[in-house]
Structure formats: structure tokens, C-alpha cells
Write a protein that holds these residues in place. Structure first.
Motif, PDB file in Angstrom:
ATOM      1  N   CYS A  25       0.821  -1.216   0.000  1.00  0.00           N
ATOM      2  CA  CYS A  25       0.000   0.000   0.000  1.00  0.00           C
ATOM      3  C   CYS A  25       0.858   1.271   0.000  1.00  0.00           C
ATOM      4  O   CYS A  25       0.331   2.378  -0.080  1.00  0.00           O
ATOM      5  CB  CYS A  25      -0.915   0.015   1.221  1.00  0.00           C
ATOM      6  SG  CYS A  25      -1.809  -1.527   1.462  1.00  0.00           S
ATOM      7  N   CYS A  46      -0.889   4.953   0.540  1.00  0.00           N
ATOM      8  CA  CYS A  46      -2.266   5.099   0.065  1.00  0.00           C
ATOM      9  C   CYS A  46      -3.066   5.853   1.124  1.00  0.00           C
ATOM     10  O   CYS A  46      -2.863   5.669   2.330  1.00  0.00           O
ATOM     11  CB  CYS A  46      -2.866   3.703  -0.158  1.00  0.00           C
ATOM     12  SG  CYS A  46      -4.633   3.718  -0.486  1.00  0.00           S
ATOM     13  N   ASN A  48      -5.872   5.357   2.172  1.00  0.00           N
ATOM     14  CA  ASN A  48      -6.714   4.480   2.997  1.00  0.00           C
ATOM     15  C   ASN A  48      -5.913   3.663   4.006  1.00  0.00           C
ATOM     16  O   ASN A  48      -6.486   2.885   4.763  1.00  0.00           O
ATOM     17  CB  ASN A  48      -7.505   3.518   2.099  1.00  0.00           C
ATOM     18  CG  ASN A  48      -8.446   4.256   1.178  1.00  0.00           C
ATOM     19  OD1 ASN A  48      -9.204   5.116   1.608  1.00  0.00           O
ATOM     20  ND2 ASN A  48      -8.372   3.953  -0.115  1.00  0.00           N
ATOM     21  N   CYS A  55      -5.857  -1.649   6.172  1.00  0.00           N
ATOM     22  CA  CYS A  55      -6.612  -0.919   5.161  1.00  0.00           C
ATOM     23  C   CYS A  55      -7.942  -0.446   5.750  1.00  0.00           C
ATOM     24  O   CYS A  55      -8.700  -1.257   6.291  1.00  0.00           O
ATOM     25  CB  CYS A  55      -6.879  -1.831   3.969  1.00  0.00           C
ATOM     26  SG  CYS A  55      -7.982  -1.100   2.752  1.00  0.00           S
ATOM     27  N   LEU A  61     -13.447  -2.756  -0.766  1.00  0.00           N
ATOM     28  CA  LEU A  61     -12.483  -2.447  -1.832  1.00  0.00           C
ATOM     29  C   LEU A  61     -13.149  -2.420  -3.209  1.00  0.00           C
ATOM     30  O   LEU A  61     -12.956  -1.492  -3.985  1.00  0.00           O
ATOM     31  CB  LEU A  61     -11.341  -3.467  -1.810  1.00  0.00           C
ATOM     32  CG  LEU A  61     -10.326  -3.292  -0.681  1.00  0.00           C
ATOM     33  CD1 LEU A  61      -9.396  -4.490  -0.574  1.00  0.00           C
ATOM     34  CD2 LEU A  61      -9.512  -2.015  -0.878  1.00  0.00           C
ATOM     35  N   TYR A  66     -11.428  -0.052  -5.813  1.00  0.00           N
ATOM     36  CA  TYR A  66     -10.061  -0.552  -5.609  1.00  0.00           C
ATOM     37  C   TYR A  66      -9.966  -2.044  -5.955  1.00  0.00           C
ATOM     38  O   TYR A  66      -9.432  -2.849  -5.192  1.00  0.00           O
ATOM     39  CB  TYR A  66      -9.613  -0.301  -4.161  1.00  0.00           C
ATOM     40  CG  TYR A  66      -9.241   1.133  -3.878  1.00  0.00           C
ATOM     41  CD1 TYR A  66      -7.930   1.577  -4.006  1.00  0.00           C
ATOM     42  CD2 TYR A  66     -10.211   2.049  -3.496  1.00  0.00           C
ATOM     43  CE1 TYR A  66      -7.595   2.894  -3.759  1.00  0.00           C
ATOM     44  CE2 TYR A  66      -9.890   3.378  -3.250  1.00  0.00           C
ATOM     45  CZ  TYR A  66      -8.578   3.791  -3.389  1.00  0.00           C
ATOM     46  OH  TYR A  66      -8.253   5.105  -3.136  1.00  0.00           O
ATOM     47  N   CYS A  69      -6.581  -3.931  -5.692  1.00  0.00           N
ATOM     48  CA  CYS A  69      -6.061  -4.416  -4.407  1.00  0.00           C
ATOM     49  C   CYS A  69      -6.530  -5.842  -4.115  1.00  0.00           C
ATOM     50  O   CYS A  69      -5.861  -6.572  -3.389  1.00  0.00           O
ATOM     51  CB  CYS A  69      -6.517  -3.501  -3.270  1.00  0.00           C
ATOM     52  SG  CYS A  69      -5.981  -1.801  -3.487  1.00  0.00           S
TER      53      CYS A  69
HETATM   54  S1  SF4 Z   1      -7.059   0.660  -0.693  1.00  0.00           S
HETATM   55 FE1  SF4 Z   1      -5.593  -0.903  -1.393  1.00  0.00          FE
HETATM   56  S2  SF4 Z   1      -3.612   0.164  -1.389  1.00  0.00           S
HETATM   57 FE2  SF4 Z   1      -5.016   1.415  -0.178  1.00  0.00          FE
HETATM   58  S3  SF4 Z   1      -4.713   0.733   1.954  1.00  0.00           S
HETATM   59 FE3  SF4 Z   1      -6.415  -0.472   1.108  1.00  0.00          FE
HETATM   60  S4  SF4 Z   1      -5.462  -2.375   0.306  1.00  0.00           S
HETATM   61 FE4  SF4 Z   1      -3.821  -0.839   0.611  1.00  0.00          FE
END
Ligand code: SF4
Length: 275
Positions: A25, A46, A48, A55, A61, A66, A69
Motif C-alpha cells: 500500500c 495510500c 486508505n 486498510c 475495496l 479498488y 487491491c
Molecule cells: S485501498 Fe488498497 S492500497 Fe489502499 S490501503 Fe487499502 S489495500 Fe492498501
């Protein structure tokens, strides 16, 4: 190693996000697309990612765009880099180590991906004749993943892959040779969007095939070699993938399936597949 019942099932090769400093991330970039709703550069956390490296939208997600991910697998590289290479000291605690941590993570991920394939081959009884070589390659790579960061950064992952690939291919051939009938060879084929509904592909080679949005619903993919196949949006509803070789959970997560889809014992039905 003799007491081991399954190489591929060992925790070292499965992502343990609770033991990782959220490296996927932070270290990896992503671009606004059908897989991500925003741009993010490599080395930037990221938005998030929470303070505890969890996360903040883990359960949402796909609903929040997303998708990318949900189809990523570090094969256990995240906890290896966090807990072994950097001995449990995070990039938040020690910002000076952040850059090296982000650079070494993709390297270790590639090594762990190779280890996962080697482990899967070592679990195949029919690949027995090549097991001694597979085991030597596994132990060598595993030892490398425990080396210091400087050694890891100097590792030539492409060359290592080139050494491992012939062994995996040999293992695949040994297993598929035991499958009755003529086996189809679609190695590296561009089958994007192809209509292969109900196809008889038992024991086929689909190594590195482009299966994006292909209709493989109701197909027989038992014992087929799917290493590196791009299965984004592949329709696997009602397909039979039992015994499929080198299939990963990330490939299944990227595909579409349903309750009728049969998957290898060690993999799971993704939660987004229709009932
Ligand atoms: S959205 Fe994806 S990249 Fe961002 S913290 Fe969550 S799992 Fe990680």
C-alpha cells in the motif's frame, strides 16, 4: 523438510498483513483506471492506509473502485521484508530505511512468487523425478530471501526465474503426461475475449496465455497448467479447475465464477463470485 506435508501450505508463502508494514500500500504505484479510482506514486502511502498498517476500506475495496487491491498477492513477501529483512522496525519508526524497504519489497515478492510455484511443484507426486532439483532450487531461493538488503537488491530476479522455469515446465509435463487423451497447447496464446464455453482443456498448457474476458464457462480445466495466465474478467462460471497447476488465488480473484465453479483444494472461492 522430510516432515513437511505440504510445501505450498506453509505460512511463509501466504500474505500475513498483520505482520507487514503495509508495504504493498506504500511501495507500489497505481494509476486511475478500472482497477483504481485515483493515482498514487511509488513510496507514497495510500490514503486508505491506517496508522496500524491496516486498510481502512478492506471490506469495501470493490465497492469503492479498488479492484486492483483484491487481485494482488505478495506471496508472503510483505511480512518477510518487514519482519526478517528489516527486523520488525517499520518505515514510520525509521524513515531513513523507507526507501530501501520500498525498493527491496518488489524483489522479494518476485522471489516469493517463484518459491510458491516451486512449492506447488514439490507437492505434486507425479513430478517426483524432478523433486530433487526443485528442492535444491527452493532451498537456494529461500536462503536468498533471508539475506541482507544489499544482497537482495543485487539479486537478478530475471535470471533466477530463467533457472526455475525449466524445472516448473518439467514438473508440469510430468503431471500432464498422466492425464489421458491429447492435451491442447495454448502456451502464450492470445485468447482474449475468446468463446471457449464448455471447452475440453483437461491437461492443456495455458502457460502465460492471455485469457482476459475469455468465456471459459463450463470448461474442463482439470490439471491444466495456468502459470502466469492473465485471467482478468475470465468467465469461469461452472468451470472445473480441480488440480489446475500453478493457479493462484490472485488469478481466481481477478476472474468471474459462481458456486458451481470447482477450484483446487488449496484455493478459495472469492467472496465476490455470484452464488
Ligand atoms: S485501498 Fe488498497 S492500497 Fe489502499 S490501503 Fe487499502 S489495500 Fe492498501
Amino acid at each position: 523438510m522430510s516432515e513437511r506435508t505440504s510445501y505450498a501450505a506453509q505460512p511463509d508463502l501466504h500474505a500475513d498483513c498483520g505482520s507487514c508494514f503495509g508495504l504493498c500500500c506504500v511501495a507500489l504505484p497505481f494509476s486511475r483506471s478500472s482497477d483504481f479510482p485515483v493515482n498514487k506514486s511509488a513510496g507514497t502511502p495510500c490514503g486508505n492506509l491506517q496508522e496500524d498498517f491496516r486498510c481502512g476500506i478492506h471490506q469495501r475495496l470493490r465497492d469503492t473502485g479498488y479492484n486492483g487491491c483484491t487481485v494482488f498477492d505478495c506471496f508472503g513477501a510483505g511480512q518477510k521484508v518487514s519482519q526478517v529483512t528489516f527486523k520488525g522496525v517499520s518505515w514510520r519508526e525509521e524513515p531513513g530505511s523507507a526507501r530501501a524497504m520500498y525498493e527491496v519489497f518488489p524483489v522479494v515478492r518476485r522471489l516469493h512468487e517463484l518459491l510458491k510455484y516451486l512449492a506447488q511443484a514439490l507437492d505434486l507426486p507425479a513430478a517426483g523425478p524432478v523433486h530433487p532439483e526443485l528442492r535444491r532450487a527452493y532451498e537456494r531461493l529461500d536462503a536468498l530471501t533471508h539475506d541482507p538488503v544489499e544482497t537482495l537488491l543485487a539479486a537478478d530476479a530475471d535470471a533466477l526465474r530463467g533457472e526455475v522455469n525449466p524445472l516448473l515446465l518439467r514438473a508440469s509435463e510430468l503431471v500432464r503426461a498422466a492425464v489421458p487423451g491429447r492435451k491442447k497447447d495454448h502456451r502464450g496464446a492470445d485468447l482474449m475475449g475468446s468463446r471457449l464455453r464448455g471447452a475440453k482443456l483437461r491437461g492443456a498448457s495455458l502457460r502465460g496465455a492471455l485469457l482476459v474476458a475469455a468465456d471459459l464457462s463450463g470448461s474442463d480445466l482439470r490439471d491444466a497448467d495456468l502459470i502466469g495466465a492473465d485471467m482478468r474478467d475470465t468467465d469461469l462460471r461452472g468451470a472445473d479447475l480441480r488440480g489446475a497447476l500453478f493457479l493462484t488465488q490472485a488469478q481466481l480473484n481477478a476472474a468471474r465464477g459462481d458456486a458451481r465453479t470447482k477450484v483446487p483444494q488449496e484455493l478459495n472461492h472469492p467472496s465476490h463470485w455470484a452464488a
